[in-house]
Scaffold this active site. Structure first.
Site, PDB file in Angstrom:
ATOM      1  N   ASP A   1      36.117  47.525  45.336  1.00 19.84           N
ATOM      2  CA  ASP A   1      36.649  46.263  44.819  1.00 19.84           C
ATOM      3  C   ASP A   1      35.806  45.100  45.309  1.00 19.84           C
ATOM      4  O   ASP A   1      35.263  45.135  46.412  1.00 19.84           O
ATOM      5  CB  ASP A   1      38.099  46.071  45.285  1.00 19.84           C
ATOM      6  CG  ASP A   1      38.209  45.891  46.800  1.00 19.84           C
ATOM      7  OD1 ASP A   1      38.261  44.748  47.274  1.00 19.84           O
ATOM      8  OD2 ASP A   1      38.219  46.928  47.515  1.00 19.84           O
ATOM      9  N   SER A   2      35.681  44.073  44.469  1.00 16.33           N
ATOM     10  CA  SER A   2      34.981  42.847  44.816  1.00 16.33           C
ATOM     11  C   SER A   2      33.567  43.174  45.294  1.00 16.33           C
ATOM     12  O   SER A   2      32.799  43.789  44.567  1.00 16.33           O
ATOM     13  CB  SER A   2      35.783  42.078  45.869  1.00 16.33           C
ATOM     14  OG  SER A   2      35.310  40.766  46.021  1.00 16.33           O
TER      15      SER A   2
END
Length: 322
Positions: free
Chosen positions: A156-157
């Protein structure tokens, strides 16, 4: 939009976004805040958490979440299915512990043993340290006997961008490729050239647009922000395995997802890209409290099951032919 997600957006806008408006990044404060977890998820029933944080545990330094072999609930886990998870946090904060709520829920839904990598963080370890750790972890998994086609790399991210950069680096090195990759709100352009950096500034409850460049500098140091191993948006994406991408439509980083999805499709890569209305950056981490987090993770888990099953069937077919 559920009331739970509305509450999460309100909290982020009051507590997190003001920090991103400051002219300088306080790495120590960011790490301290994420270490103060309001809620610590329990290890799912029928699963075991195995921590590996000694120096000699590298390159697999981090946490295994695996099905229990000594009683408890019967867990429907395919032994050939593994997720290598790379947490977000701008490459300078967060950890496997801070992302347990997301990782635990994804592992349960996918029925996959999951390793959450504790890669080195900036500014103590700048680019390409995180990428080196991810590639080394991948190679150790294979050396330990895990078939490449049974693994999905997820993140994620910053971890989403790192997952994509890892695919590019593995392809360039001629390594075996995983069955696919799951990217939640991935940060793929550290040069911050996406239109939504400006158009969603103020709509994003978590980040201000200008904060993205400041965060990139912490990780990059003197490296070019368009280096394809730091910003995989600028990489040649041909030959990558299937990608599953999700992002919120109000994120300043939305174009980091949309542009990679478009470029990957043009390169012949199979891509599933979902843009969720009114969801904050990596809303998945609010599982199980936000209904949309669980629904999004269900979709990601289905992708994990699909691509690993396809690779398993391909391997079986090739073996029978031989």
């Amino acid at each position: 939009m559920s009331w739970q997600s509305a509450l999460a957006c309100w909290f982020l806008r009051r507590q997190f976004r003001p920090q991103t408006l400051k002219p300088d990044i306080n790495v120590g404060r960011a790490r301290a805040l994420t270490a103060k977890r309001v809620w610590v998820p329990s290890v799912p029933r029928g699963w075991v958490l195995r921590e590996q944080y000694r120096p000699d545990d590298a390159p697999l330094r981090g946490e295994w979440l695996e099905p229990s072999r000594t009683g408890g609930a019967v867990t429907d886990v395919a032994p050939q299915r593994t997720i290598l998870y790379l947490h977000g946090g701008g490459y300078y904060f967060c950890s496997p512990q801070s992302h347990r709520s997301l990782v635990f829920e994804l592992a349960k839904r996918a029925g996959a043993r999951t390793f959450s990598l504790d890669y080195r963080l900036a500014p103590e370890h700048r680019f390409p340290a995180a990428l080196e750790d991810a590639v080394a972890a991948w190679r150790r998994l294979l050396a330990d006997g895990t078939p490449a086609g049974s693994i999905v790399i997820a993140g994620d991210s910053a971890g989403g961008g790192l997952a994509l950069a890892t695919l590019v680096a593995l392809r360039d090195a001629g390594d075996p490729m995983p069955a696919g990759a799951v990217l939640f709100s991935p940060w793929t352009d550290l040069a911050a050239t996406g239109d939504t950096i400006r158009s969603n500034d103020g709509r994003d409850p978590m980040f201000s647009g200008p904060a993205i460049v400041r965060a990139a500098q912490v990780y990059l140091g003197d490296a070019a922000p368009t280096h394809p191993y730091a910003s995989p948006l600028y990489a040649d994406l041909r030959g990558l395995p299937p990608l599953f991408m999700q992002a919120g439509e109000t994120e300043v980083l939305l174009d980091d997802t949309r542009r990679v999805a478009a470029k990957a499709r043009e390169a012949g890569v199979q891509v599933e890209c979902e843009i969720w209305p009114k969801m904050p950056h990596v809303w998945h981490i609010f599982a199980p409290f936000i209904p949309e987090a669980g629904a999004a993770l269900d979709r990601a888990a289905a992708f994990v099951n699909q691509v690993t099953s396809v690779r398993a069937a391909q391997s079986s077919s090739e073996t029978s032919i031989v």
